[in-house]
Enzyme design. Structure first.
Site, PDB file in Angstrom:
ATOM      1  N   THR A 113       0.867  -1.193  -0.138  1.00  0.00           N
ATOM      2  CA  THR A 113       0.115  -0.085   0.079  1.00  0.00           C
ATOM      3  C   THR A 113       0.908   1.043   0.044  1.00  0.00           C
ATOM      4  O   THR A 113       1.880   1.289   0.642  1.00  0.00           O
ATOM      5  CB  THR A 113      -0.735  -0.060   1.262  1.00  0.00           C
ATOM      6  OG1 THR A 113      -1.728  -1.183   1.015  1.00  0.00           O
ATOM      7  CG2 THR A 113      -1.520   1.243   1.496  1.00  0.00           C
ATOM      8  N   VAL A 142     -13.866  -3.778   1.106  1.00  0.00           N
ATOM      9  CA  VAL A 142     -13.420  -2.371   1.409  1.00  0.00           C
ATOM     10  C   VAL A 142     -12.347  -2.500   2.615  1.00  0.00           C
ATOM     11  O   VAL A 142     -12.774  -3.014   3.569  1.00  0.00           O
ATOM     12  CB  VAL A 142     -14.173  -1.199   1.780  1.00  0.00           C
ATOM     13  CG1 VAL A 142     -13.580   0.074   1.962  1.00  0.00           C
ATOM     14  CG2 VAL A 142     -15.167  -0.986   0.448  1.00  0.00           C
ATOM     15  N   GLY A 143     -11.079  -2.107   2.511  1.00  0.00           N
ATOM     16  CA  GLY A 143     -10.053  -2.058   3.461  1.00  0.00           C
ATOM     17  C   GLY A 143     -10.034  -0.815   4.321  1.00  0.00           C
ATOM     18  O   GLY A 143     -10.995  -0.050   4.185  1.00  0.00           O
ATOM     19  N   THR A 164      -0.363   0.680   6.624  1.00  0.00           N
ATOM     20  CA  THR A 164      -0.354  -0.317   5.733  1.00  0.00           C
ATOM     21  C   THR A 164      -0.269  -1.509   6.439  1.00  0.00           C
ATOM     22  O   THR A 164       0.201  -1.659   7.769  1.00  0.00           O
ATOM     23  CB  THR A 164       1.020  -0.107   4.830  1.00  0.00           C
ATOM     24  OG1 THR A 164       1.073  -1.132   3.929  1.00  0.00           O
ATOM     25  CG2 THR A 164       2.309   0.083   5.645  1.00  0.00           C
TER      26      THR A 164
HETATM   27  N1  GLY Z   1      -4.068  -2.086   4.028  1.00  0.00           N
HETATM   28  C1  GLY Z   1      -4.702  -2.161   2.964  1.00  0.00           C
HETATM   29  C2  GLY Z   1      -5.987  -3.085   2.732  1.00  0.00           C
HETATM   30  O1  GLY Z   1      -5.885  -3.931   3.756  1.00  0.00           O
HETATM   31  O2  GLY Z   1      -6.707  -3.089   2.110  1.00  0.00           O
END
Ligand code: GLY
Length: 222
Positions: A113, A142-143, A164
């Site tokens: 990320t 969705v993250g 991240t």
């Molecule tokens: N940190 C990125 C995700 O899990 O989407």
């Protein structure tokens, strides 16, 4: 936004071109940008084959009506702003295909990320985060990245942070908010970054990373 835009075009990162693939082999991106001056934020979630996610997030922020757009409505907004759906071959890389194959063989996951935090001469802070998410994710997932306080947060009274790692862990502890709360209480950016990584590990048993900047311009990476 400029720093993140450059990283989105770099296929070695999991954002924009080179994004992690869903379990169906498609691309769905998440991104957010937050302005610590007034807590303005714009985010987009699970948007298929969008090549410039941080630009769209910024357009959501500048539009000002909503904080987060997802699904068909996000694409409708994107088209109104001049974005066109990318061709799969323009966003899917050999590396992202190999990562999906490794994930299917249960050998690996994701990472990469991209994020940026900044402060201007007037002391206003901002953060931006962009990601393809987790390799092998279910379409529609969705993250943390586009969620204020989870993967992205900025507040002039505290600082700015971009996280991240596994979004499902970052969301549970609202990691970026944990980090900025530490800075609001007087911690330096370096101390706040370390504290938020420690908090996530203690509470979830997982690892994540964060970058941040405090209101005095100090930087933190953990
Ligand atoms: N940190 C990125 C995700 O899990 O989407």
């Amino acid at each position: 936004a400029m720093a993140v835009r450059v990283l989105e075009e770099e296929p070695g990162f999991n954002a924009g071109v080179g994004s992690a693939l869903t379990r169906d082999g498609t691309v769905e991106v998440d991104a957010a940008i937050m302005d610590g001056n007034g807590l303005r934020v714009g985010g987009i979630g699970a948007v298929p084959f969008l090549r410039r996610p941080i630009d769209l997030a910024r357009q959501v922020l500048e539009d000002g009506q909503h904080c987060l757009l997802v699904g068909d409505g996000a694409w409708e907004f994107a088209r109104e702003r001049g974005h066109e759906r990318a061709r799969p071959e323009d966003m899917i890389t050999e590396r992202s295909r190999q990562k999906l194959a490794a994930h299917r063989a249960e050998q690996g996951n994701s990472g990469g990320t991209v994020g940026a935090c900044a402060i201007d001469a007037a002391g206003h802070v901002a953060s931006a985060t962009s990601t393809g998410g987790m390799t092998g994710k279910r379409p529609g997932r969705v993250g943390d990245s586009p969620l204020p306080g989870c993967g992205t947060y900025a507040d002039d009274r505290a600082g700015a942070a971009s996280a991240t790692g596994t979004g499902e862990a970052i969301m549970r502890v609202t990691m970026a908010r944990v980090c900025t709360d530490e800075m609001r209480r007087g911690a330096t950016a370096a101390q706040a970054a370390a504290a938020s990584v420690r908090d996530l590990a203690e509470r979830t048993g997982l690892d994540a990373g964060i970058i941040c900047i405090d209101a005095r311009g100090g930087i933190g990476v953990a």
